[in-house]
Design an enzyme around this catalytic site. Structure first.
Site, PDB file in Angstrom:
ATOM      1  N   LYS A  66       0.888  -1.265   0.173  1.00 51.81           N
ATOM      2  CA  LYS A  66      -0.014  -0.119   0.051  1.00 51.81           C
ATOM      3  C   LYS A  66       0.707   1.337  -0.246  1.00 51.81           C
ATOM      4  CE  LYS A  66      -4.280  -1.739   1.950  1.00 51.81           C
ATOM      5  NZ  LYS A  66      -5.341  -1.725   3.071  1.00 51.81           N
ATOM      6  N   ASP A 103     -10.076   2.914   2.065  1.00 41.47           N
ATOM      7  CA  ASP A 103     -10.194   1.894   3.498  1.00 41.47           C
ATOM      8  C   ASP A 103     -10.983   2.778   4.380  1.00 41.47           C
ATOM      9  OD1 ASP A 103      -8.930  -0.311   2.445  1.00 41.47           O
ATOM     10  OD2 ASP A 103      -7.130   0.511   3.160  1.00 41.47           O
TER      11      ASP A 103
END
Ligand code: ATR
Length: 288
Positions: A66, A103
């Site tokens: 990420k 997220d």
């Protein structure tokens, strides 16, 4: 030729993203293909670039890539910059790779839309200070709870996060402080929490953060960003200690995917049927 999307991770074979995005595509009549691509850290950037050069339209990125995903992108949305990480890549109108992070919004949608939790004015305890915690801190602050306390096994990491997000919290009137890890088991003068979020990866080693029965307000919710076929050690401990409700991260997974899908396709899929299908799959696994 259907438009091509993929999720990049290492390992990646357990990823539920292909199932989720294919279900979204079928539901909304979008012609797309979505695959899982295993890329080791050393090959990640080159693999992603090749994917886009060869016509890929968008990508999801998961552990451990990420941060690298944010680094390789030519541009990034404010929420990806704040999170210091990206879980979604898309192409801008001029063909550059742009990083986003869905997220946080996925977590907030799951908490508020699926579970009906109001965060405004509430007291939140956030466990962990790694990438997962960092990724959800800005959206949590934006939900205007009264207080967020951050506890992490390594105190310095919690202190650094609190320092980084202090200006935003102050702007919105949210108290943002640390709680020493040792105090989780023996909270001194801390009022109880309405929501305790586990953003540590302790479940991966089968352990739960140390918790005490006095941490929980009467209606408290325990939420684990992780999920599995059976409740995580954190959720098991929370339930024993009197948390009124325990929730795992499956809904967050589906909601972050829906936000990526919307970003790529301009269509919002219905998340509930996909969530229910995944829950049934996990239930079947647990029953084996
Ligand atoms: P992620 O991206 O999943 O957040 P990370 O950045 O490696 O991964 O962070 C892992 C988090 O889980 C950290 O907060 C870590 O605590 P430390 O900063 O002290 O390492 C926490 N963690 C991992 N294993 C843990 C355990 N067994 N008990 C408590 N905390 C744990």
């Amino acid at each position: 030729m259907p438009d091509r999307y993929a999720v990049f991770g290492h390992p990646i074979h357990h990823s539920k993203s292909p199932f989720i995005h294919r279900a979204f595509a079928a539901q909304t009549g979008q012609d797309l293909e979505y695959t899982a691509i295993d890329a080791s850290p050393e090959h990640f950037a080159a693999t992603v670039r090749t994917f886009f050069t060869e016509g890929g339209k968008g990508a999801n990125v998961t552990v451990p890539h990420k941060e690298a995903a944010l680094a390789l992108a030519a541009d990034a949305t404010p929420r990806a910059q704040e999170a210091g990480a990206a879980n979604t890549l898309f192409l801008t109108a001029d063909g550059a790779i742009c990083a986003d992070n869905t997220d946080g919004v996925g977590l907030i949608r799951d908490l508020t839309n699926r579970w009906g939790l109001a965060l405004e004015g509430k007291r939140i305890l956030l466990l962990g200070a790694g990438g997962a915690a960092k990724g959800i801190l800005a959206p949590l602050i934006a939900a205007r709870p009264c207080a967020i306390m951050l506890a992490n096994r390594t105190a310095a990491r919690a202190e650094a996060l609190v320092a980084a997000f202090a200006p935003r919290a102050a702007q919105l009137g949210v108290s943002l402080t640390t709680l020493p890890w040792a105090q989780l088991a023996h909270p001194a003068a801390t009022p109880p929490f309405d929501l305790v979020l586990n953003a540590t990866s302790a479940s991966l080693t089968g352990s739960a953060p140390p918790l005490s029965p006095t941490l929980w307000a009467p209606d408290a919710t325990a939420y684990d960003l992780m999920y599995g076929a059976t409740p995580t050690p954190f959720l098991v401990a929370a339930q024993h200690q009197g948390a009124a409700r325990t929730i795992d991260g499956l809904g967050m997974l589906v909601e972050q995917a829906a936000e990526s899908f919307w970003l790529w396709r301009g269509v919002r899929p219905e998340t509930e049927p996909v969530y229910q299908a995944l829950r049934a799959q996990l239930g079947a696994l647990a029953a084996r």
